[in-house]
Design an enzyme around this catalytic site. Structure first.
Site, PDB file in Angstrom:
ATOM      1  N   TYR A   1     -23.845  -6.885  47.870  1.00 31.84           N
ATOM      2  CA  TYR A   1     -23.362  -7.757  48.936  1.00 31.84           C
ATOM      3  C   TYR A   1     -21.953  -8.254  48.623  1.00 31.84           C
ATOM      4  O   TYR A   1     -21.065  -8.235  49.485  1.00 31.84           O
ATOM      5  CB  TYR A   1     -24.321  -8.937  49.096  1.00 31.84           C
TER       6      TYR A   1
ATOM      7  N   SER B   1     -17.784 -13.008  53.938  1.00 30.21           N
ATOM      8  CA  SER B   1     -18.662 -14.032  53.372  1.00 30.21           C
ATOM      9  C   SER B   1     -17.964 -14.637  52.169  1.00 30.21           C
ATOM     10  O   SER B   1     -17.110 -14.001  51.540  1.00 30.21           O
ATOM     11  CB  SER B   1     -19.993 -13.410  52.942  1.00 30.21           C
TER      12      SER B   1
ATOM     13  N   LYS C   1     -18.529  -7.487  50.933  1.00 30.42           N
ATOM     14  CA  LYS C   1     -17.776  -8.563  51.571  1.00 30.42           C
ATOM     15  C   LYS C   1     -16.383  -8.724  50.980  1.00 30.42           C
ATOM     16  O   LYS C   1     -15.443  -9.120  51.681  1.00 30.42           O
ATOM     17  CB  LYS C   1     -18.561  -9.865  51.481  1.00 30.42           C
TER      18      LYS C   1
END
Length: 299
Positions: A171, A158, A175
Protein backbone atom coordinates in the site's frame (compact mmCIF):
# COMPACT_ATOMS: atom_id res chain seq x y z
CA UNK A 1 -12.05 35.35 -21.50
CA UNK A 2 -13.42 38.21 -19.36
CA UNK A 3 -11.45 40.34 -16.89
CA UNK A 4 -12.57 38.28 -13.86
CA UNK A 5 -11.56 34.98 -15.48
CA UNK A 6 -8.19 36.47 -16.44
CA UNK A 7 -7.60 37.63 -12.87
CA UNK A 8 -8.65 34.25 -11.45
CA UNK A 9 -6.24 32.47 -13.79
CA UNK A 10 -3.40 34.79 -12.81
CA UNK A 11 -4.09 34.11 -9.14
CA UNK A 12 -4.51 30.39 -9.70
CA UNK A 13 -8.12 30.54 -8.51
CA UNK A 14 -10.14 29.21 -11.39
CA UNK A 15 -13.35 27.64 -10.16
CA UNK A 16 -12.59 24.34 -11.85
CA UNK A 17 -14.83 22.32 -9.56
CA UNK A 18 -17.97 24.29 -10.48
CA UNK A 19 -20.10 23.42 -13.51
CA UNK A 20 -17.52 20.75 -14.29
CA UNK A 21 -17.62 17.97 -16.81
CA UNK A 22 -16.17 15.39 -14.45
CA UNK A 23 -14.98 11.79 -14.49
CA UNK A 24 -14.62 10.01 -11.14
CA UNK A 25 -13.23 6.49 -10.78
CA UNK A 26 -14.23 4.37 -7.81
CA UNK A 27 -17.38 6.48 -7.70
CA UNK A 28 -19.55 3.68 -6.32
CA UNK A 29 -18.72 4.29 -2.66
CA UNK A 30 -16.58 6.15 -0.14
CA UNK A 31 -14.47 9.10 -1.25
CA UNK A 32 -15.29 8.49 -4.91
CA UNK A 33 -19.02 8.75 -4.31
CA UNK A 34 -18.43 11.83 -2.16
CA UNK A 35 -16.48 13.47 -4.99
CA UNK A 36 -19.22 12.65 -7.50
CA UNK A 37 -21.95 14.01 -5.21
CA UNK A 38 -20.03 17.20 -4.40
CA UNK A 39 -19.24 17.88 -8.06
CA UNK A 40 -22.94 17.48 -8.86
CA UNK A 41 -23.83 19.81 -5.98
CA UNK A 42 -21.54 22.38 -7.59
CA UNK A 43 -23.49 22.19 -10.84
CA UNK A 44 -21.44 19.54 -12.59
CA UNK A 45 -22.21 16.61 -14.85
CA UNK A 46 -20.46 13.46 -13.69
CA UNK A 47 -19.41 10.16 -15.22
CA UNK A 48 -19.35 7.71 -12.31
CA UNK A 49 -17.00 4.82 -13.04
CA UNK A 50 -16.59 1.77 -10.82
CA UNK A 51 -15.66 -1.88 -11.04
CA UNK A 52 -19.03 -2.56 -9.37
CA UNK A 53 -21.56 -1.20 -11.87
CA UNK A 54 -24.44 -1.55 -9.39
CA UNK A 55 -22.66 0.79 -6.98
CA UNK A 56 -22.03 3.29 -9.77
CA UNK A 57 -25.71 3.13 -10.75
CA UNK A 58 -26.66 3.87 -7.14
CA UNK A 59 -24.42 6.94 -7.10
CA UNK A 60 -26.10 8.17 -10.28
CA UNK A 61 -29.55 7.67 -8.71
CA UNK A 62 -28.48 9.63 -5.63
CA UNK A 63 -27.19 12.51 -7.77
CA UNK A 64 -30.35 12.66 -9.84
CA UNK A 65 -32.64 12.45 -6.82
CA UNK A 66 -30.76 14.98 -4.68
CA UNK A 67 -29.54 17.50 -7.26
CA UNK A 68 -31.40 16.77 -10.48
CA UNK A 69 -28.10 16.81 -12.33
CA UNK A 70 -27.14 14.61 -15.29
CA UNK A 71 -24.90 11.71 -14.32
CA UNK A 72 -23.75 8.55 -16.03
CA UNK A 73 -22.59 5.18 -14.71
CA UNK A 74 -19.99 3.01 -16.38
CA UNK A 75 -18.16 -0.17 -15.50
CA UNK A 76 -14.40 0.34 -15.36
CA UNK A 77 -11.57 -1.79 -14.02
CA UNK A 78 -8.84 0.85 -13.76
CA UNK A 79 -6.13 -1.80 -13.73
CA UNK A 80 -7.07 -2.53 -17.35
CA UNK A 81 -5.77 0.14 -19.73
CA UNK A 82 -8.41 -0.70 -22.32
CA UNK A 83 -11.18 -0.06 -19.78
CA UNK A 84 -9.82 3.39 -18.96
CA UNK A 85 -9.49 4.18 -22.67
CA UNK A 86 -13.16 3.22 -23.12
CA UNK A 87 -14.04 5.42 -20.15
CA UNK A 88 -12.31 8.38 -21.82
CA UNK A 89 -14.14 7.74 -25.09
CA UNK A 90 -17.45 7.53 -23.22
CA UNK A 91 -16.74 10.82 -21.43
CA UNK A 92 -15.89 12.53 -24.73
CA UNK A 93 -19.19 11.29 -26.14
CA UNK A 94 -21.48 12.35 -23.29
CA UNK A 95 -19.72 15.69 -22.70
CA UNK A 96 -19.27 16.52 -26.35
CA UNK A 97 -15.56 17.00 -25.69
CA UNK A 98 -12.89 16.51 -23.07
CA UNK A 99 -13.77 16.48 -19.36
CA UNK A 100 -12.69 19.45 -17.25
CA UNK A 101 -12.07 17.50 -14.02
CA UNK A 102 -10.73 13.96 -13.64
CA UNK A 103 -10.61 12.29 -10.23
CA UNK A 104 -8.40 9.19 -10.16
CA UNK A 105 -9.79 7.76 -6.96
CA UNK A 106 -10.25 4.00 -7.36
CA UNK A 107 -8.13 2.08 -4.88
CA UNK A 108 -7.95 -0.90 -2.54
CA UNK A 109 -6.53 -1.53 0.91
CA UNK A 110 -3.85 -4.10 1.63
CA UNK A 111 -1.63 -4.72 4.63
CA UNK A 112 -0.60 -6.78 7.61
CA UNK A 113 2.35 -8.68 6.11
CA UNK A 114 6.06 -7.95 6.01
CA UNK A 115 8.09 -7.85 2.81
CA UNK A 116 8.97 -11.44 1.97
CA UNK A 117 5.63 -12.72 3.27
CA UNK A 118 3.34 -10.76 0.96
CA UNK A 119 3.51 -12.78 -2.23
CA UNK A 120 3.72 -11.51 -5.78
CA UNK A 121 0.01 -12.06 -6.40
CA UNK A 122 -0.92 -9.42 -3.83
CA UNK A 123 1.75 -7.04 -5.12
CA UNK A 124 0.41 -7.33 -8.66
CA UNK A 125 -3.23 -7.02 -7.59
CA UNK A 126 -2.82 -3.90 -5.45
CA UNK A 127 -0.29 -2.09 -7.64
CA UNK A 128 -2.48 -2.82 -10.64
CA UNK A 129 -5.32 -0.85 -9.08
CA UNK A 130 -3.70 1.69 -6.77
CA UNK A 131 -0.76 2.69 -8.95
CA UNK A 132 -1.38 1.50 -12.50
CA UNK A 133 -5.01 2.62 -12.24
CA UNK A 134 -3.84 6.19 -11.62
CA UNK A 135 -1.12 5.90 -14.27
CA UNK A 136 -3.74 4.80 -16.80
CA UNK A 137 -6.03 7.67 -15.84
CA UNK A 138 -3.27 10.28 -16.06
CA UNK A 139 -1.66 8.98 -19.25
CA UNK A 140 -5.01 8.81 -21.06
CA UNK A 141 -6.71 11.97 -19.75
CA UNK A 142 -3.73 14.34 -19.40
CA UNK A 143 -3.35 14.94 -23.16
CA UNK A 144 -7.04 15.82 -23.39
CA UNK A 145 -6.82 18.43 -20.64
CA UNK A 146 -3.50 19.73 -22.00
CA UNK A 147 -5.04 20.24 -25.43
CA UNK A 148 -8.06 21.98 -23.90
CA UNK A 149 -5.82 24.20 -21.77
CA UNK A 150 -8.06 24.10 -18.73
CA UNK A 151 -9.34 21.88 -15.96
CA UNK A 152 -7.77 19.77 -13.28
CA UNK A 153 -6.71 16.29 -12.20
CA UNK A 154 -7.12 14.99 -8.66
CA UNK A 155 -5.15 11.89 -7.73
CA UNK A 156 -6.12 10.14 -4.52
CA UNK A 157 -3.01 8.94 -2.71
CA UNK A 158 -2.70 8.53 1.06
CA UNK A 159 -0.57 9.62 3.98
CA UNK A 160 0.73 6.05 3.71
CA UNK A 161 2.73 7.31 0.74
CA UNK A 162 5.10 9.08 3.13
CA UNK A 163 4.46 7.56 6.58
CA UNK A 164 6.03 4.23 5.50
CA UNK A 165 4.42 2.19 8.29
CA UNK A 166 5.72 -1.40 8.65
CA UNK A 167 3.61 -4.29 7.32
CA UNK A 168 2.09 -1.98 4.68
CA UNK A 169 4.76 -2.13 1.98
CA UNK A 170 2.42 -2.75 -0.95
CA UNK A 171 0.00 0.00 0.00
CA UNK A 172 2.80 2.41 0.92
CA UNK A 173 4.59 1.79 -2.37
CA UNK A 174 1.45 2.29 -4.45
CA UNK A 175 0.55 5.56 -2.76
CA UNK A 176 4.11 6.89 -2.80
CA UNK A 177 4.06 6.32 -6.56
CA UNK A 178 0.83 8.28 -6.90
CA UNK A 179 2.31 11.11 -4.83
CA UNK A 180 5.46 11.28 -6.97
CA UNK A 181 3.46 11.06 -10.20
CA UNK A 182 1.26 13.95 -9.07
CA UNK A 183 4.26 16.12 -8.15
CA UNK A 184 5.80 15.45 -11.56
CA UNK A 185 2.59 16.30 -13.40
CA UNK A 186 2.16 19.48 -11.40
CA UNK A 187 5.56 20.63 -12.63
CA UNK A 188 4.72 19.64 -16.19
CA UNK A 189 1.43 21.57 -16.12
CA UNK A 190 2.90 24.67 -14.43
CA UNK A 191 1.89 27.83 -16.24
CA UNK A 192 -1.02 26.19 -18.04
CA UNK A 193 -4.70 26.27 -17.18
CA UNK A 194 -4.54 22.73 -15.80
CA UNK A 195 -4.04 22.09 -12.09
CA UNK A 196 -2.99 18.89 -10.34
CA UNK A 197 -3.96 18.10 -6.75
CA UNK A 198 -2.98 15.02 -4.74
CA UNK A 199 -5.02 13.94 -1.73
CA UNK A 200 -3.08 12.34 1.16
CA UNK A 201 -5.44 11.57 4.06
CA UNK A 202 -4.91 9.27 7.01
CA UNK A 203 -8.21 7.63 7.97
CA UNK A 204 -11.44 8.33 6.09
CA UNK A 205 -14.69 6.53 6.86
CA UNK A 206 -14.98 4.30 3.79
CA UNK A 207 -15.17 0.59 2.96
CA UNK A 208 -11.52 0.36 1.85
CA UNK A 209 -10.72 -1.99 4.75
CA UNK A 210 -13.60 -4.39 4.19
CA UNK A 211 -13.01 -4.44 0.42
CA UNK A 212 -9.26 -4.93 0.69
CA UNK A 213 -6.76 -7.67 1.43
CA UNK A 214 -5.84 -6.82 4.99
CA UNK A 215 -5.00 -9.44 7.58
CA UNK A 216 -7.47 -9.91 10.43
CA UNK A 217 -5.45 -8.18 13.14
CA UNK A 218 -4.55 -5.17 11.01
CA UNK A 219 -8.11 -4.95 9.72
CA UNK A 220 -9.49 -4.81 13.26
CA UNK A 221 -7.04 -2.05 14.23
CA UNK A 222 -7.79 -0.05 11.08
CA UNK A 223 -11.53 -0.32 11.70
CA UNK A 224 -11.12 1.03 15.24
CA UNK A 225 -8.91 3.92 14.14
CA UNK A 226 -11.28 4.74 11.29
CA UNK A 227 -14.25 4.92 13.65
CA UNK A 228 -12.37 6.99 16.21
CA UNK A 229 -10.38 9.39 14.04
CA UNK A 230 -11.66 9.04 10.49
CA UNK A 231 -13.01 12.04 8.61
CA UNK A 232 -16.27 11.86 6.70
CA UNK A 233 -15.59 11.36 2.97
CA UNK A 234 -17.88 14.29 2.15
CA UNK A 235 -15.64 16.63 4.15
CA UNK A 236 -12.51 15.31 2.46
CA UNK A 237 -13.97 15.59 -1.05
CA UNK A 238 -15.23 19.15 -0.58
CA UNK A 239 -11.91 20.31 0.83
CA UNK A 240 -9.96 18.69 -1.99
CA UNK A 241 -12.13 20.30 -4.67
CA UNK A 242 -11.61 23.68 -2.97
CA UNK A 243 -7.86 23.02 -3.07
CA UNK A 244 -8.07 22.25 -6.80
CA UNK A 245 -9.78 25.60 -7.32
CA UNK A 246 -6.90 27.28 -5.47
CA UNK A 247 -4.32 25.41 -7.55
CA UNK A 248 -2.94 23.67 -4.46
CA UNK A 249 -0.88 20.55 -5.05
CA UNK A 250 -0.99 18.87 -1.64
CA UNK A 251 -4.09 18.15 0.45
CA UNK A 252 -3.42 16.66 3.89
CA UNK A 253 -6.82 16.94 5.58
CA UNK A 254 -5.91 15.69 9.05
CA UNK A 255 -3.57 17.13 11.65
CA UNK A 256 -1.77 13.81 12.16
CA UNK A 257 -0.90 13.63 8.46
CA UNK A 258 0.51 17.17 8.52
CA UNK A 259 2.55 16.49 11.66
CA UNK A 260 4.06 13.29 10.25
CA UNK A 261 4.77 15.06 6.94
CA UNK A 262 6.76 17.77 8.73
CA UNK A 263 8.49 15.37 11.13
CA UNK A 264 9.71 13.05 8.38
CA UNK A 265 10.92 15.89 6.19
CA UNK A 266 12.79 17.50 9.08
CA UNK A 267 14.24 14.37 10.70
CA UNK A 268 14.03 11.57 8.08
CA UNK A 269 16.54 9.14 9.61
CA UNK A 270 15.26 9.65 13.17
CA UNK A 271 11.68 9.16 12.00
CA UNK A 272 12.48 5.80 10.38
CA UNK A 273 14.47 4.55 13.36
CA UNK A 274 11.74 5.47 15.85
CA UNK A 275 9.11 3.85 13.64
CA UNK A 276 11.13 0.64 13.57
CA UNK A 277 11.58 0.63 17.35
CA UNK A 278 7.87 1.17 17.94
CA UNK A 279 7.06 -1.68 15.58
CA UNK A 280 9.13 -4.10 17.72
CA UNK A 281 6.83 -3.49 20.68
CA UNK A 282 3.62 -4.06 18.73
CA UNK A 283 2.09 -7.55 18.88
CA UNK A 284 3.01 -9.55 15.77
CA UNK A 285 -0.02 -11.20 14.21
CA UNK A 286 -0.37 -14.41 12.25
CA UNK A 287 0.25 -13.62 8.60
CA UNK A 288 -0.65 -16.98 7.12
CA UNK A 289 -3.75 -15.68 5.32
CA UNK A 290 -3.22 -16.23 1.60
CA UNK A 291 -4.49 -14.67 -1.57
CA UNK A 292 -6.86 -17.63 -1.91
CA UNK A 293 -8.35 -16.79 1.50
CA UNK A 294 -9.14 -13.25 0.35
CA UNK A 295 -10.52 -14.43 -2.95
CA UNK A 296 -12.93 -16.73 -1.11
CA UNK A 297 -14.20 -13.61 0.64
CA UNK A 298 -14.76 -11.97 -2.73
CA UNK A 299 -11.75 -9.61 -2.57
Amino acid sequence: MNVLETLQKALGRQQRSYDAKAVVTGAGSGIGRAFAMELAARGGEVVCADIDKDRADETVRLIQARYGRPAHAMFCDVSERADVARLADFADEVFGGAPTVVVNNAGVGIGGKRVGEIGFGDWEWALGINLWGVVHGCEIFAPKLRAAGRGGIINVASAAGFTSAPAMAVYNTSKAGVLSLSETMSAEFAGTGVAVTVLCPTFVKTNVVSDGRITSGSSSLADKLMRLTGFAPERVAAGTLDALDRNRLYVLPQLDARLIWQLKRTFPATYTNVLGLLNRFLPQEDTTETTDDFEKKGV
